[in-house]
Design an enzyme around this catalytic site. Structure first.
Site, short mmCIF file in Angstrom:
data_model
loop_
_atom_site.label_atom_id
_atom_site.label_comp_id
_atom_site.label_asym_id
_atom_site.label_seq_id
_atom_site.Cartn_x
_atom_site.Cartn_y
_atom_site.Cartn_z
N SER A 15 0.70 -1.39 -0.46
CA SER A 15 -0.04 0.36 -0.17
C SER A 15 0.73 1.16 0.15
CB SER A 15 -0.96 -0.31 0.95
OG SER A 15 -1.59 -1.09 1.48
N GLY A 16 1.94 1.34 0.67
CA GLY A 16 2.92 2.60 1.16
C GLY A 16 3.79 2.89 0.22
N THR A 42 0.50 -6.93 1.46
CA THR A 42 -0.56 -7.51 1.80
C THR A 42 -1.58 -7.23 2.04
OG1 THR A 42 1.17 -7.31 4.11
CG2 THR A 42 -0.47 -7.78 4.76
N CYS A 43 -2.06 -6.01 1.79
CA CYS A 43 -3.87 -5.69 2.34
C CYS A 43 -4.41 -6.75 0.59
CB CYS A 43 -3.87 -4.37 1.79
SG CYS A 43 -5.43 -3.96 1.90
N CYS A 48 -6.71 -6.70 3.34
CA CYS A 48 -8.10 -6.03 4.11
C CYS A 48 -9.15 -7.13 2.78
CB CYS A 48 -7.86 -4.85 3.43
SG CYS A 48 -6.57 -3.93 3.48
N LYS A 51 -9.68 -10.76 3.04
CA LYS A 51 -11.15 -10.73 4.58
C LYS A 51 -12.09 -10.91 4.37
CE LYS A 51 -10.72 -7.37 6.64
NZ LYS A 51 -9.62 -6.72 7.53
N GLY A 178 -6.38 -12.20 20.52
CA GLY A 178 -7.86 -12.06 20.78
C GLY A 178 -7.57 -10.11 19.78
N TYR A 180 -7.84 -8.31 16.04
CA TYR A 180 -9.37 -7.29 14.92
C TYR A 180 -8.67 -9.16 13.61
CZ TYR A 180 -5.74 -5.72 11.02
OH TYR A 180 -5.17 -5.11 10.00
N ILE A 181 -7.60 -9.83 13.05
CA ILE A 181 -7.55 -10.70 12.72
C ILE A 181 -8.15 -11.72 12.66
CG2 ILE A 181 -5.76 -11.69 11.88
CD1 ILE A 181 -4.09 -9.22 11.03
N GLU A 184 -11.52 -11.93 13.52
CA GLU A 184 -12.35 -11.86 11.99
C GLU A 184 -12.30 -13.24 11.44
OE1 GLU A 184 -11.19 -6.95 10.44
OE2 GLU A 184 -10.87 -8.72 10.02
N ARG A 207 -8.80 -5.28 21.97
CA ARG A 207 -7.76 -4.42 23.30
C ARG A 207 -8.15 -3.18 22.24
NH1 ARG A 207 -2.11 -3.57 24.40
NH2 ARG A 207 -1.78 -5.88 23.09
N ASP A 305 3.61 -0.03 7.61
CA ASP A 305 3.35 -1.16 8.93
C ASP A 305 5.10 -1.34 9.37
OD1 ASP A 305 0.67 -1.50 8.50
OD2 ASP A 305 0.62 -3.36 8.53
N THR A 313 -3.98 -0.08 6.04
CA THR A 313 -4.10 0.72 4.40
C THR A 313 -4.28 2.45 3.85
OG1 THR A 313 -3.83 -1.64 4.08
CG2 THR A 313 -4.71 0.20 2.34
N HIS A 438 -34.61 7.91 7.99
CA HIS A 438 -35.84 7.08 9.12
C HIS A 438 -36.00 6.25 7.28
CE1 HIS A 438 -38.83 5.51 11.69
NE2 HIS A 438 -39.08 5.25 10.70
N GLU A 443 -29.77 6.25 12.07
CA GLU A 443 -31.04 7.93 12.64
C GLU A 443 -30.37 8.21 13.94
OE1 GLU A 443 -35.37 7.22 12.65
OE2 GLU A 443 -34.58 5.38 11.56
P1 FAD Z 1 2.38 -4.08 2.83
O1 FAD Z 1 0.83 -4.12 2.37
O2 FAD Z 1 2.08 -5.21 3.59
O3 FAD Z 1 3.44 -4.18 1.68
C1 FAD Z 1 4.71 -4.64 2.05
C2 FAD Z 1 5.50 -5.05 0.78
O4 FAD Z 1 6.59 -5.52 1.13
C3 FAD Z 1 5.01 -7.20 0.70
O5 FAD Z 1 4.34 -6.70 -0.64
C4 FAD Z 1 6.77 -7.23 1.21
O6 FAD Z 1 6.26 -9.12 0.66
C5 FAD Z 1 7.38 -6.39 0.24
N1 FAD Z 1 8.82 -6.96 0.85
C6 FAD Z 1 9.21 -6.56 2.19
N2 FAD Z 1 9.95 -7.11 2.57
C7 FAD Z 1 10.48 -7.05 1.15
C8 FAD Z 1 12.01 -6.81 0.91
N3 FAD Z 1 13.14 -7.17 1.18
N4 FAD Z 1 12.22 -7.12 -0.83
C9 FAD Z 1 11.33 -6.86 -1.56
N5 FAD Z 1 10.02 -6.76 -1.24
C10 FAD Z 1 9.58 -6.69 0.38
N6 FAD Z 1 -6.23 -2.55 7.43
C11 FAD Z 1 -6.98 -2.36 6.85
O7 FAD Z 1 -6.79 -0.75 6.60
N7 FAD Z 1 -8.09 -2.96 6.81
C12 FAD Z 1 -8.02 -3.43 6.11
O8 FAD Z 1 -10.27 -4.88 6.41
C13 FAD Z 1 -7.12 -4.94 6.90
N8 FAD Z 1 -7.10 -6.26 7.11
C14 FAD Z 1 -6.23 -6.84 7.18
C15 FAD Z 1 -6.41 -8.34 7.25
C16 FAD Z 1 -5.50 -8.93 7.64
C17 FAD Z 1 -5.35 -10.26 6.98
C18 FAD Z 1 -3.78 -8.75 7.65
C19 FAD Z 1 -2.74 -9.32 7.99
C20 FAD Z 1 -3.87 -6.94 7.42
C21 FAD Z 1 -4.20 -6.30 7.27
N9 FAD Z 1 -4.97 -4.85 7.28
C22 FAD Z 1 -5.62 -4.46 7.04
C23 FAD Z 1 -3.59 -4.48 7.46
C24 FAD Z 1 -3.14 -3.58 5.95
O9 FAD Z 1 -2.73 -4.91 5.09
C25 FAD Z 1 -1.53 -3.25 6.37
O10 FAD Z 1 -2.02 -2.07 6.79
C26 FAD Z 1 -0.82 -2.50 5.11
O11 FAD Z 1 -0.44 -3.37 4.06
C27 FAD Z 1 0.31 -1.58 4.82
O12 FAD Z 1 0.64 -1.46 3.82
P2 FAD Z 1 2.82 -1.48 4.06
O13 FAD Z 1 3.04 -0.76 2.83
O14 FAD Z 1 2.82 -0.94 5.33
O15 FAD Z 1 2.74 -2.49 4.09
#
Ligand code: FAD
Length: 459
Positions: A15-16, A42-43, A48, A51, A178, A180-181, A184, A207, A305, A313, A438, A443
């Site tokens: 995402s970032g 991850t997302c 996300c 899921k 305990g 959110y994951i 869910e 928590r 993260d 995300t 309503h 509401e």
């Molecule tokens: P990420 O999206 O995790 O991306 C990091 C990337 O870096 C990955 O693709 C990884 O493969 C890559 N990487 C890591 N190390 C290396 C390396 N050395 N070299 C090359 N590539 C590398 N957030 C929400 O807002 N709403 C939700 O409903 C939600 N549900 C979730 C459900 C689950 C099961 C999980 C695990 C997370 C959930 N999240 C949710 C959290 C959300 O996924 C993360 O906050 C978000 O993805 C963080 O983005 P990021 O860019 O920090 O890292």
């Protein structure tokens, strides 16, 4: 000739990282993004999105049951796990393609490889054993599931990563955690007909959320058939025939097909070479950054993260965007981490923004609580024993609404809108002045007239 191969090297296309890469490239920077697994992070790939698709899938059983009260006689129903996984995978492949296209269209280049930092301006691409010199490095490697290192039989357990690709749906599952994951996934499995036990070492789920939401969620998920064991820990996992035995420290031996550990996530910093480059980490392994996501090493930034600020995300995306604006767009922008709305896609759902009652009491002298609990209209005919809970917290001195918490259907959708009002510093009088719509559940948010509790701090 310039001293650097690229202006910006991004480690991680989640995402970032993706947002930062697109925006920086848009400002004319040369950008290389390394991803070791799949673009989207991850997302999109194992968080996300898949899921939420699983949550939708798991809700149908109740819909079929509820339809009877509305005159329907549903026919024979059955569920095919492999069809769900295949449909989900197809959608994830589609999104993965969109992420790749958008990143490339912006002008950024993607390389499929693990990347590790060699020094403040150099990254090694492991797949090609190539060194790349970059003016700026952005670490956006996200988080990774934390598995207790000394848990006997830990190799028999799955994390959320594997839960998305189980070959078969087990008849029974033990979910540990305990947060959110955990909550869910317990709801997903339970909804899909899996006998589900949720084990958590703490004395309440979720928590950090408001105490009334935490308590009510537990009651509601127990009504749906999830067995919740609090103040309990997993002692170990053993093989038993085709299945597993999850042993608790309280002496229970729970036969099951899978044990899912959802016992937290850790910043993905190990083996990244950060120590070599002199990047400071905190006790949890997160990269320490300032308000502009810059680490103590001036050429190295981090978003999402891996910085363990708010692990969601939209926050990672904002941080990535603000980083690119600041470093490549000539606009110094920091991210406001206050008032971030949160949803838990449990069943029922939770939406939350602002302070919990406990936090409001710590911060303000006088707090009025407006709380209501009611049976959603749908369940007057379905007959389902489920209640919606809504709560507004008001700083009585300024009349400002400082927290809102909702448990019930569509809580996430509602709280996104409420979050705007809190950002605008809306008062209770503003809520009261807003006409009700309503018949909706929402509401209730504008029709709670009298405080249910008035807290006044005594000197
Ligand atoms: P990420 O999206 O995790 O991306 C990091 C990337 O870096 C990955 O693709 C990884 O493969 C890559 N990487 C890591 N190390 C290396 C390396 N050395 N070299 C090359 N590539 C590398 N957030 C929400 O807002 N709403 C939700 O409903 C939600 N549900 C979730 C459900 C689950 C099961 C999980 C695990 C997370 C959930 N999240 C949710 C959290 C959300 O996924 C993360 O906050 C978000 O993805 C963080 O983005 P990021 O860019 O920090 O890292």
């Amino acid at each position: 000739m310039t001293q650097f191969d690229v202006d910006l090297f991004i480690i991680g296309a989640g995402s970032g990282g993706v947002r930062a890469g697109r925006i920086a490239a848009g400002y004319g920077a040369s950008v290389l993004v390394a991803e070791e697994y799949r673009v989207g992070g991850t997302c999109v790939i194992r968080g996300c999105v898949p899921k939420k698709l699983f949550v939708y899938a798991s809700r149908f059983a109740e819909e079929f049951e509820d339809s009877v009260g509305f005159g329907w006689t549903p026919g024979e129903t059955s569920f095919d796990w492999s069809r769900l996984v295949a449909a989900k995978d197809k959608e994830i492949d589609r999104l993965n393609g969109i992420y790749i296209r958008n990143l490339e269209r912006s002008g950024a280049k993607i390389v499929q490889s693990r990347a590790e930092i060699v020094d403040p301006h150099t990254v090694r691409l492991l797949a090609e054993d190539r060194l790349v010199r970059a003016k700026t490095i952005l670490v956006a490697t996200g988080g990774t599931p934390f598995i207790m290192p000394d848990l006997p039989g830990r190799e028999l357990a799955i994390s959320s990563n594997e839960a998305f690709h189980l070959a078969r749906l087990p008849e029974k599952i033990v979910v540990v955690g305990g947060g959110y994951i955990a909550v869910e996934f317990a709801g997903i499995f339970n909804g899909l007909g899996v006998e589900t036990t949720l084990i958590h070492r703490g004395d309440g789920l979720l928590r950090g959320f408001d105490a009334d939401m935490r308590r009510t969620l537990r009651e509601e998920i127990e009504k749906k058939g999830i067995r919740v064991l609090l103040n309990e820990t997993l002692a170990g996992i053993e093989k038993s025939g085709d299945g597993l035995i999850a042993r608790t420290n309280g002496g229970e031996a729970i036969a099951c097909g899978e044990v899912m550990l959802a016992t937290g996530r850790r910043p993905n910093t190990s083996g990244l070479g950060l120590e070599k480059a002199g990047v400071a980490l905190d006790g949890s392994g997160a990269i320490v950054v300032d308000a502009y996501s810059q680490s103590n090493v001036p050429s190295i930034y981090a978003v999402g993260d891996v910085t363990n600020r708010i692990n969601l995300t939209p926050v990672a995306i904002r941080e990535g965007h603000a980083f690119a604006d600041t470093v490549f767009g000539g606009k110094k922008i920091s991210v406001d981490h206050l008032g971030v709305p949160k949803a838990v896609f449990s069943q029922p759902e939770i939406g939350s923004v602002g302070l919990t009652e406990e936090e409001a009491l710590a911060e303000f002298e006088a707090v009025d609580v407006y709380q209501t609990s009611f049976r959603p209209m749908k369940h007057t005919l379905s007959g389902r024993d489920e209640r919606t809970l809504m709560k507004l917290l008001v700083d009585a001195d300024s009349d400002r609404v400082v927290g809102c918490h909702i448990l019930g259907p569509d809580a996430g959708e509602m709280i996104q809108i409420v979050a705007i009002t809190l950002k605008m510093r809306a008062t209770k009088a503003d809520f009261d002045a807003t006409m009700a719509l309503h018949p909706t559940a929402a509401e209730e948010l504008v029709t709670m007239r009298q405080p249910t509790t008035r807290h006044r701090r005594t000197a």
